[in-house]
Design a protein around this motif. Structure first.
Motif, PDB file in Angstrom:
ATOM      1  N   GLY A  75      11.764  10.722  21.558  1.00  0.00           N
ATOM      2  CA  GLY A  75      12.471  11.695  22.378  1.00  0.00           C
ATOM      3  C   GLY A  75      12.711  12.824  21.765  1.00  0.00           C
ATOM      4  O   GLY A  75      12.405  14.076  22.388  1.00  0.00           O
ATOM      5  N   PHE A  76      13.481  12.881  20.681  1.00  0.00           N
ATOM      6  CA  PHE A  76      13.697  14.247  20.005  1.00  0.00           C
ATOM      7  C   PHE A  76      12.523  15.048  19.490  1.00  0.00           C
ATOM      8  O   PHE A  76      12.327  16.211  19.856  1.00  0.00           O
ATOM      9  CB  PHE A  76      14.461  13.817  18.763  1.00  0.00           C
ATOM     10  CG  PHE A  76      14.521  14.767  17.487  1.00  0.00           C
ATOM     11  CD1 PHE A  76      15.308  15.997  17.666  1.00  0.00           C
ATOM     12  CD2 PHE A  76      14.146  14.459  16.382  1.00  0.00           C
ATOM     13  CE1 PHE A  76      15.362  16.939  16.509  1.00  0.00           C
ATOM     14  CE2 PHE A  76      13.921  15.566  15.359  1.00  0.00           C
ATOM     15  CZ  PHE A  76      14.498  16.667  15.464  1.00  0.00           C
ATOM     16  N   ALA A  77      11.510  14.335  19.147  1.00  0.00           N
ATOM     17  CA  ALA A  77      10.261  14.883  18.649  1.00  0.00           C
ATOM     18  C   ALA A  77       9.520  15.652  19.995  1.00  0.00           C
ATOM     19  O   ALA A  77       9.148  16.777  19.842  1.00  0.00           O
ATOM     20  CB  ALA A  77       9.220  13.878  18.198  1.00  0.00           C
ATOM     21  N   TYR A  78       9.468  14.878  21.107  1.00  0.00           N
ATOM     22  CA  TYR A  78       8.950  15.405  22.115  1.00  0.00           C
ATOM     23  C   TYR A  78       9.615  16.756  22.768  1.00  0.00           C
ATOM     24  O   TYR A  78       8.982  17.958  23.107  1.00  0.00           O
ATOM     25  CB  TYR A  78       9.003  14.472  23.271  1.00  0.00           C
ATOM     26  CG  TYR A  78       7.382  13.588  23.214  1.00  0.00           C
ATOM     27  CD1 TYR A  78       6.810  13.900  24.022  1.00  0.00           C
ATOM     28  CD2 TYR A  78       7.209  12.910  22.377  1.00  0.00           C
ATOM     29  CE1 TYR A  78       5.122  13.168  24.346  1.00  0.00           C
ATOM     30  CE2 TYR A  78       6.102  12.311  22.152  1.00  0.00           C
ATOM     31  CZ  TYR A  78       5.092  12.355  23.256  1.00  0.00           C
ATOM     32  OH  TYR A  78       3.820  11.667  23.113  1.00  0.00           O
ATOM     33  N   VAL A  79      11.033  16.578  22.796  1.00  0.00           N
ATOM     34  CA  VAL A  79      11.915  17.875  23.233  1.00  0.00           C
ATOM     35  C   VAL A  79      11.635  18.956  22.242  1.00  0.00           C
ATOM     36  O   VAL A  79      11.708  20.323  22.707  1.00  0.00           O
ATOM     37  CB  VAL A  79      13.376  17.519  23.638  1.00  0.00           C
ATOM     38  CG1 VAL A  79      13.925  17.136  22.349  1.00  0.00           C
ATOM     39  CG2 VAL A  79      13.833  18.647  24.596  1.00  0.00           C
ATOM     40  N   THR A  80      11.639  18.686  21.032  1.00  0.00           N
ATOM     41  CA  THR A  80      11.448  19.773  19.993  1.00  0.00           C
ATOM     42  C   THR A  80      10.058  20.318  20.121  1.00  0.00           C
ATOM     43  O   THR A  80      10.291  21.695  20.043  1.00  0.00           O
ATOM     44  CB  THR A  80      11.405  19.046  18.759  1.00  0.00           C
ATOM     45  OG1 THR A  80      12.806  18.424  18.370  1.00  0.00           O
ATOM     46  CG2 THR A  80      11.234  20.252  17.304  1.00  0.00           C
ATOM     47  N   ASN A  81       9.029  19.886  20.740  1.00  0.00           N
ATOM     48  CA  ASN A  81       7.791  20.343  20.686  1.00  0.00           C
ATOM     49  C   ASN A  81       7.703  20.960  21.978  1.00  0.00           C
ATOM     50  O   ASN A  81       7.311  22.327  22.120  1.00  0.00           O
ATOM     51  CB  ASN A  81       6.614  19.346  20.716  1.00  0.00           C
ATOM     52  CG  ASN A  81       6.392  18.770  19.341  1.00  0.00           C
ATOM     53  OD1 ASN A  81       6.887  19.418  18.415  1.00  0.00           O
ATOM     54  ND2 ASN A  81       5.688  17.496  19.260  1.00  0.00           N
ATOM     55  N   ALA A  82       8.257  20.700  22.903  1.00  0.00           N
ATOM     56  CA  ALA A  82       8.249  21.098  24.405  1.00  0.00           C
ATOM     57  C   ALA A  82       9.191  22.404  24.580  1.00  0.00           C
ATOM     58  O   ALA A  82       8.626  23.381  25.285  1.00  0.00           O
ATOM     59  CB  ALA A  82       8.713  20.276  25.480  1.00  0.00           C
ATOM     60  N   SER A  83      10.030  22.343  23.821  1.00  0.00           N
ATOM     61  CA  SER A  83      10.981  23.709  23.862  1.00  0.00           C
ATOM     62  C   SER A  83      10.544  24.732  23.138  1.00  0.00           C
ATOM     63  O   SER A  83      10.819  25.829  23.389  1.00  0.00           O
ATOM     64  CB  SER A  83      12.516  23.530  23.460  1.00  0.00           C
ATOM     65  OG  SER A  83      12.118  22.879  21.955  1.00  0.00           O
ATOM     66  N   GLY A  84       9.466  24.380  21.941  1.00  0.00           N
ATOM     67  CA  GLY A  84       8.924  25.659  21.141  1.00  0.00           C
ATOM     68  C   GLY A  84       9.713  25.567  19.804  1.00  0.00           C
ATOM     69  O   GLY A  84       9.429  26.279  19.043  1.00  0.00           O
ATOM     70  N   MET A  85      10.852  24.754  19.443  1.00  0.00           N
ATOM     71  CA  MET A  85      11.525  24.937  18.439  1.00  0.00           C
ATOM     72  C   MET A  85      10.689  24.594  16.993  1.00  0.00           C
ATOM     73  O   MET A  85      11.008  25.258  16.084  1.00  0.00           O
ATOM     74  CB  MET A  85      12.616  23.804  18.585  1.00  0.00           C
ATOM     75  CG  MET A  85      14.011  24.199  19.057  1.00  0.00           C
ATOM     76  SD  MET A  85      15.182  23.159  19.327  1.00  0.00           S
ATOM     77  CE  MET A  85      14.891  21.858  18.266  1.00  0.00           C
ATOM     78  N   SER A  86       9.578  23.435  17.240  1.00  0.00           N
ATOM     79  CA  SER A  86       8.926  23.331  16.105  1.00  0.00           C
ATOM     80  C   SER A  86       7.895  24.507  15.773  1.00  0.00           C
ATOM     81  O   SER A  86       7.526  24.718  14.624  1.00  0.00           O
ATOM     82  CB  SER A  86       7.987  21.939  16.454  1.00  0.00           C
ATOM     83  OG  SER A  86       7.328  22.016  17.666  1.00  0.00           O
ATOM     84  N   THR A  87       7.366  25.146  16.877  1.00  0.00           N
ATOM     85  CA  THR A  87       6.482  26.094  16.571  1.00  0.00           C
ATOM     86  C   THR A  87       7.341  27.354  16.063  1.00  0.00           C
ATOM     87  O   THR A  87       6.967  28.151  14.941  1.00  0.00           O
ATOM     88  CB  THR A  87       5.991  26.776  18.064  1.00  0.00           C
ATOM     89  OG1 THR A  87       5.285  25.601  18.640  1.00  0.00           O
ATOM     90  CG2 THR A  87       4.985  27.899  17.779  1.00  0.00           C
ATOM     91  N   THR A  88       8.747  27.427  16.243  1.00  0.00           N
ATOM     92  CA  THR A  88       9.507  28.635  15.739  1.00  0.00           C
ATOM     93  C   THR A  88       9.442  28.337  14.177  1.00  0.00           C
ATOM     94  O   THR A  88       9.489  29.324  13.288  1.00  0.00           O
ATOM     95  CB  THR A  88      10.878  28.555  16.230  1.00  0.00           C
ATOM     96  OG1 THR A  88      10.920  28.819  17.618  1.00  0.00           O
ATOM     97  CG2 THR A  88      11.733  29.524  15.783  1.00  0.00           C
ATOM     98  N   LEU A  89       9.837  27.106  13.673  1.00  0.00           N
ATOM     99  CA  LEU A  89       9.884  26.859  12.307  1.00  0.00           C
ATOM    100  C   LEU A  89       8.202  26.945  11.511  1.00  0.00           C
ATOM    101  O   LEU A  89       8.476  27.314  10.541  1.00  0.00           O
ATOM    102  CB  LEU A  89      10.288  25.172  11.968  1.00  0.00           C
ATOM    103  CG  LEU A  89      11.687  25.013  12.660  1.00  0.00           C
ATOM    104  CD1 LEU A  89      11.919  23.450  12.565  1.00  0.00           C
ATOM    105  CD2 LEU A  89      12.618  25.648  11.607  1.00  0.00           C
ATOM    106  N   GLY A  90       7.228  26.722  12.338  1.00  0.00           N
ATOM    107  CA  GLY A  90       6.043  26.896  11.899  1.00  0.00           C
ATOM    108  C   GLY A  90       5.802  28.400  11.582  1.00  0.00           C
ATOM    109  O   GLY A  90       5.256  28.763  10.670  1.00  0.00           O
TER     110      GLY A  90
END
Length: 560
Positions: free
Chosen positions: A426-441
């Motif tokens: 669930g944490f992984a999905y909300v991280t992706n949906a919000s754009g947080m993981s893209t920010t880090l990338g």
């Protein structure tokens, strides 16, 4: 109402936004490595921290954030949690019926040495399961086997997680590589070739590294010939198959060649001393005598191993692309049998939209992001394992009453690990949906001429967050390609680096940690396993970073 992703929510400043996006990840590291929280508490509280960040900083609507978590939690239960439940259930059936005692003795008849047992089961057999099934099955099954042989549960889980590094990029019939072709437009064969010119170096090193962790350098040198047979045979097959056959078969072929080569080699060569863990109280003479007393016929040994042979057959069949398509109701061919399976698969595949989330989030390209609950009841690898358990019922001659009781017992044992897995996915999905993981990338992509070194770290980060090399490749593949082109790095190398780097993040991924602990009965001890693996993960990702940098600047002739 729709919501548009914003990757720089803190004053349009990428660096500050990336620091904020790191908060849930740093919290998770703290919760496990320093605070030593139980896995389900670390998972649930990390999820709450992530929700706070996406709602208050990224301004994601609360309803969308919650529904994104629900989408991940459902995926955490099916297929991931389902694999763990059925894998542990199958293992428990063999234990309850006494068949595992025969399996243990059959392995001891090949070698009583713990170092060599780890190579056979954690490295070679685990790689085969990774190639056939992927997800959590390799670690769950191979770790349970090692515990049954007498390994300390923490060591068994940690060793299997580290051993799983070598095959992850080509796992589940090559899905991590083939999945990258769509969003990037780069042929899967080209990516496969490049990954096959990176990972073999790691595949030679991992068996040596595993034994050093277990026994120290001096004891490792005693079995160096066996280590070389195991690692070199695996790496050579991995290189040849990935470069000349494609991404689908490297794991399965490499594992089979390595397993056979080491088993044959051990018929002609033995270490000068038998290594066991200090905690093992029985003497070498007594252990050898007990094995001789417990000699079994070939028929008894075959029967004992049959549940795992049946398992291997089922998950291999489930991984064949045409059959996989039929099992999920997507087969479009003319084969009559597959059309019948397809009809059943269609009835048992459900893809309901996620309420309030489907096509409500707009990505950077201005396109809405679809969101569905993916429920493939027949096509899930866990269902293949359950069917293997049904066949096992008749092989080991256990009553339906005891079979069912064992299944219920397994469910009770795994309730907290399943909560952990649901929370971290669930944490992984909300991280992706919000754009947080893209920010880090995007932040890592700003490293300029050093990007070839940091490129694998994107994959490492992606697998840590999502628990999947496939998901990491889909998440960061296009970013890798665009950034590589802008800094003068070959895009194929960057894509391969994302996958190769990702394999080193698997051993610290929250869901991998939860899976491994569940398999060996260490629910609640996830922090201990995380502390065991995190230093090895960091060491190995630096090796991949250095290799990628050299291949980009010095060894460019290695790029296809």
């Amino acid at each position: 109402m729709t919501w548009t992703q914003n990757f720089t929510p803190v004053g349009d400043n990428l660096a500050l936004s990336a620091l904020v996006a790191l908060i849930p990840i740093l919290y998770f590291f703290w919760a496990l490595a320093i605070k030593r929280m139980k896995g389900y508490m670390a998972g649930l509280t990390t999820l709450l921290v992530a929700l706070a960040v996406v709602v208050f900083v990224y301004k994601m609507p609360v309803g969308m954030a919650v529904m994104s978590v629900s989408q991940g939690a459902v995926y955490g239960i099916l297929p991931i949690g389902w694999i763990i439940i059925t894998s542990v259930f199958l293992y428990k059936l063999t234990v309850k019926t006494g068949q595992f005692d025969i399996i243990r003795n059959s392995v001891l008849s090949i070698t009583e040495d713990r170092r060599l047992q780890a190579l056979l089961i954690a490295f070679s057999f685990g790689a085969f399961l990774e190639g056939a099934a992927g997800f959590g099955a390799p670690v769950a099954i191979s770790a349970a086997l090692l515990v049954g042989l007498g390994f300390n549960p923490l060591y068994a889980a940690g060793i299997c997680l580290i051993a799983n590094t070598a095959p992850v990029a080509f796992g589940a019939i090559g899905i991590p590589i083939t999945a990258m072709e769509g969003p990037t437009g780069v042929p899967a064969m080209e990516i496969s070739k490049m990954v096959g010119r990176q990972l073999p170096f790691l595949s030679v090193f991992i068996p040596f590294y595993l034994v050093v962790i277990m026994a120290g350098f001096k004891k490792t040198m005693e079995v160096l010939p066996a280590i070389l047979v195991s690692g070199v045979s695996f790496a050579l097959t991995q290189y040849l198959s990935s470069n000349f056959l494609g991404p689908e078969l490297p794991d399965i072929l490499s594992a089979l060649v390595s397993l056979a080569a080491l088993a044959i080699f051990l018929k002609f060569w033995k270490p000068k001393s038998i290594f066991r863990f200090q905690s093992e109280a029985y003497s070498e003479v007594a252990a050898t005598a007990s094995v001789k007393q417990a000699a079994h016929t070939k028929g008894e040994v075959f029967k004992a191993w049959s549940p795992f042979l049946v398992l291997t057959a089922f998950i291999s069949v489930w991984g064949i692309p045409s059959i996989k398509a039929a099992l999920t109701g997507h087969y479009e061919g003319t084969n009559g049998l597959l059309k019948l399976i397809n009809a059943l698969g269609h009835q048992l595949t459900f893809m309901p939209e996620v309420p309030g989330l489907n096509n409500k989030i707009i990505n950077a390209s201005g396109q809405p992001i679809p969101a569905v609950y993916k429920l493939e009841l027949l096509g899930a690898a866990g269902t293949a394992i359950l069917l293997a358990a049904v066949v096992t019922k008749f092989i080991v001659k256990i009553s339906w009453k005891d079979w069912t009781a064992t299944f219920v017992e397994t469910l009770k044992e795994l309730k907290f690990p399943i909560i952990t897995i649901g929370a971290v996915v669930g944490f992984a999905y909300v991280t992706n949906a919000s754009g947080m993981s893209t920010t880090l990338g995007m932040a890592l992509a700003k490293t300029g001429v050093l990007f070839p070194f940091f490129s694998p770290f994107l994959g490492w980060l992606g697998v840590f967050i999502t628990g999947s090399d496939t998901s990491s490749n889909l998440l960061f593949g296009n970013l890798q390609k665009v950034t590589a082109t802008s800094v003068g790095m070959d895009p194929v190398l960057a894509l391969a680096a994302n996958s190769s780097g990702g394999v080193t993040g698997k051993m610290i991924s929250p869901q991998s940690i939860a899976v491994a602990c569940a398999a060996v009965g260490l629910a609640g001890k996830e922090s201990d396993l995380f502390r065991f693996t995190v230093k090895h993960s960091i060491f190995l990702i630096f090796l991949i970073g250095i290799l990628t940098f050299l291949q980009s600047n010095v060894l460019s002739w290695m790029i296809p």
